[in-house]
Scaffold this motif. Sequence first.
Motif, mmCIF file in Angstrom:
data_model
loop_
_atom_site.group_PDB
_atom_site.id
_atom_site.type_symbol
_atom_site.label_atom_id
_atom_site.label_comp_id
_atom_site.label_asym_id
_atom_site.label_seq_id
_atom_site.Cartn_x
_atom_site.Cartn_y
_atom_site.Cartn_z
ATOM 1 N N GLU A 31 -1.241 14.937 5.535
ATOM 2 C CA GLU A 31 -2.533 15.402 6.032
ATOM 3 C C GLU A 31 -3.668 14.440 5.700
ATOM 4 O O GLU A 31 -4.533 14.162 6.539
ATOM 5 N N HIS A 32 -3.661 13.901 4.474
ATOM 6 C CA HIS A 32 -4.822 13.137 4.005
ATOM 7 C C HIS A 32 -4.573 11.631 3.899
ATOM 8 O O HIS A 32 -5.535 10.854 3.975
ATOM 9 N N SER A 33 -3.339 11.210 3.663
ATOM 10 C CA SER A 33 -3.023 9.779 3.522
ATOM 11 C C SER A 33 -1.729 9.480 4.269
ATOM 12 O O SER A 33 -0.703 9.170 3.652
ATOM 13 N N PRO A 34 -1.739 9.568 5.604
ATOM 14 C CA PRO A 34 -0.486 9.463 6.367
ATOM 15 C C PRO A 34 0.170 8.087 6.316
ATOM 16 O O PRO A 34 1.359 7.966 6.616
ATOM 17 N N VAL A 35 -0.587 7.060 5.937
ATOM 18 C CA VAL A 35 -0.029 5.721 5.708
ATOM 19 C C VAL A 35 -0.542 5.273 4.349
ATOM 20 O O VAL A 35 -1.733 5.007 4.176
ATOM 21 N N VAL A 36 0.348 5.215 3.362
ATOM 22 C CA VAL A 36 -0.090 4.987 1.984
ATOM 23 C C VAL A 36 0.843 3.995 1.302
ATOM 24 O O VAL A 36 2.042 3.951 1.595
ATOM 25 N N ARG A 37 0.276 3.204 0.412
ATOM 26 C CA ARG A 37 1.059 2.206 -0.317
ATOM 27 C C ARG A 37 1.869 2.905 -1.418
ATOM 28 O O ARG A 37 1.340 3.713 -2.180
ATOM 29 N N VAL A 38 3.166 2.578 -1.512
ATOM 30 C CA VAL A 38 4.038 3.196 -2.513
ATOM 31 C C VAL A 38 4.874 2.128 -3.213
ATOM 32 O O VAL A 38 5.180 1.074 -2.645
ATOM 33 N N ALA A 39 5.238 2.430 -4.462
ATOM 34 C CA ALA A 39 6.163 1.597 -5.235
ATOM 35 C C ALA A 39 7.539 2.240 -5.158
ATOM 36 O O ALA A 39 7.701 3.415 -5.485
ATOM 37 N N GLU A 301 -1.099 -2.582 12.868
ATOM 38 C CA GLU A 301 -1.657 -1.417 12.198
ATOM 39 C C GLU A 301 -0.845 -0.189 12.577
ATOM 40 O O GLU A 301 -0.165 -0.155 13.602
ATOM 41 N N ILE A 302 -0.908 0.818 11.709
ATOM 42 C CA ILE A 302 -0.323 2.124 11.967
ATOM 43 C C ILE A 302 -1.400 3.154 11.683
ATOM 44 O O ILE A 302 -1.952 3.194 10.566
ATOM 45 N N ALA A 303 -1.738 3.949 12.682
ATOM 46 C CA ALA A 303 -2.751 4.999 12.536
ATOM 47 C C ALA A 303 -4.046 4.434 11.934
ATOM 48 O O ALA A 303 -4.673 5.060 11.078
ATOM 49 N N GLY A 304 -4.410 3.228 12.360
ATOM 50 C CA GLY A 304 -5.645 2.615 11.895
ATOM 51 C C GLY A 304 -5.549 1.878 10.579
ATOM 52 O O GLY A 304 -6.527 1.248 10.154
ATOM 53 N N THR A 305 -4.407 1.924 9.916
ATOM 54 C CA THR A 305 -4.223 1.224 8.638
ATOM 55 C C THR A 305 -3.647 -0.168 8.898
ATOM 56 O O THR A 305 -2.585 -0.291 9.522
#
Length: 409
Positions: A31-39, A301-305
Amino acid sequence: MSSPAGARPLPLPREQECPFGPAPEIAELREHSPVVRVACPTGIDAWLVTRYADVREVLADSERFSSRSGMGGHLLANQPPDAPVEEGDFHRMDGQEYLRFRRVMAPAITTVKRTELFRPVVQRTVDELLDELAAESGPVDLHARFANPLTSSVIAELLDIPHADRDLFGDLARALFDGTTDVDDLDSVRLPLFGYLYELVAGRIREPGDDVISVMAAKSQASERPFTELELTKVAAGMLAAGFDTTAASITHGLLALLRHPDQYALLRDDPDLAPGAADEILRLLSGGSGLLRVATVDTEIAGTPIAAGDYVVAAAQAANHDPARFADPGRLDLTRASSAHLGFGHGPHQCPGMHVARLELAAVLATVPRRIPSLRLAVPFAEIEYREDTSVYGPLGLPVTWDEIQPA
């Protein structure tokens, strides 16, 4: 690629908390961070994509998001995403190189027409395994005594693998999808199997039958660029590993979900014709795990990211399958739902080539088990079910069940 400051850990399924859905934090991320950096557990960092439309976009576009990283390098140490793509590594190829393999696999195992030829084999195996259980009284582990023997027998029969040799392939499947198995450990299992399959492939090229390996060999020999024996060996090994473990896990997990929702189990008991649609609903609910790895080939980009060329992307298929923007009340098991658009088999060019066989096996189980064992129930409290860990193939470790009677076929 090292993890930047602030990258959050990749959310892994925690089935003791959410036995039939993704990790609890996925909903908030979607909902809030649909494309997010992860380890990721293997030490790489990636962009995690969680919305249905975005995951579908990534999987569909192999020009922007390449499969050369392999699917599981964010989870499995034995599949480093920066390793060279070697001869026969079709699952890490794109474009025409991948299509060369897909065109040979399709006539052997992917088409609906070909799959229909397998239906009697699958149904016979389901009934034979239930007949064996009918002579016993529970409790038994339905994974060890039914789901695993079913899928291993079917894929071995389709490839015409002698029964005495089948343990070799189970060893590969267990090692391949185990997150604690490194490259050297995997090679100790894989190399003997490749030696065995190499001889098998050479024999089928000389003396073809009607099994899957023979059909692929014949199709390849008729093409402009025939497969080498090593290429055909790797295709066969990939089919065996997937057929031995991933489908069995889906069957076991699906049966657990049905036993947890007895109203849905009763629907199948009363109307086995619901089974094909029910198979897709179970795959929607359960499949996809922690996602499929891709690598960006261009700045995009994905979803603006913004995504830079060379960045890894994890397309979270299970998160997508639980996206309320695509599936209403997605955490609910509803066997009457129209679920065929799920991403449990992936999407796009690399959609699972064995999906029709896997769906056929799951549907046969769903049409047969509730009808033949209407009294099937867990033999332990639900809270005592244990789940796999350190793996890319999720689901229960076992399924202890009991029953009053098994009806004849």
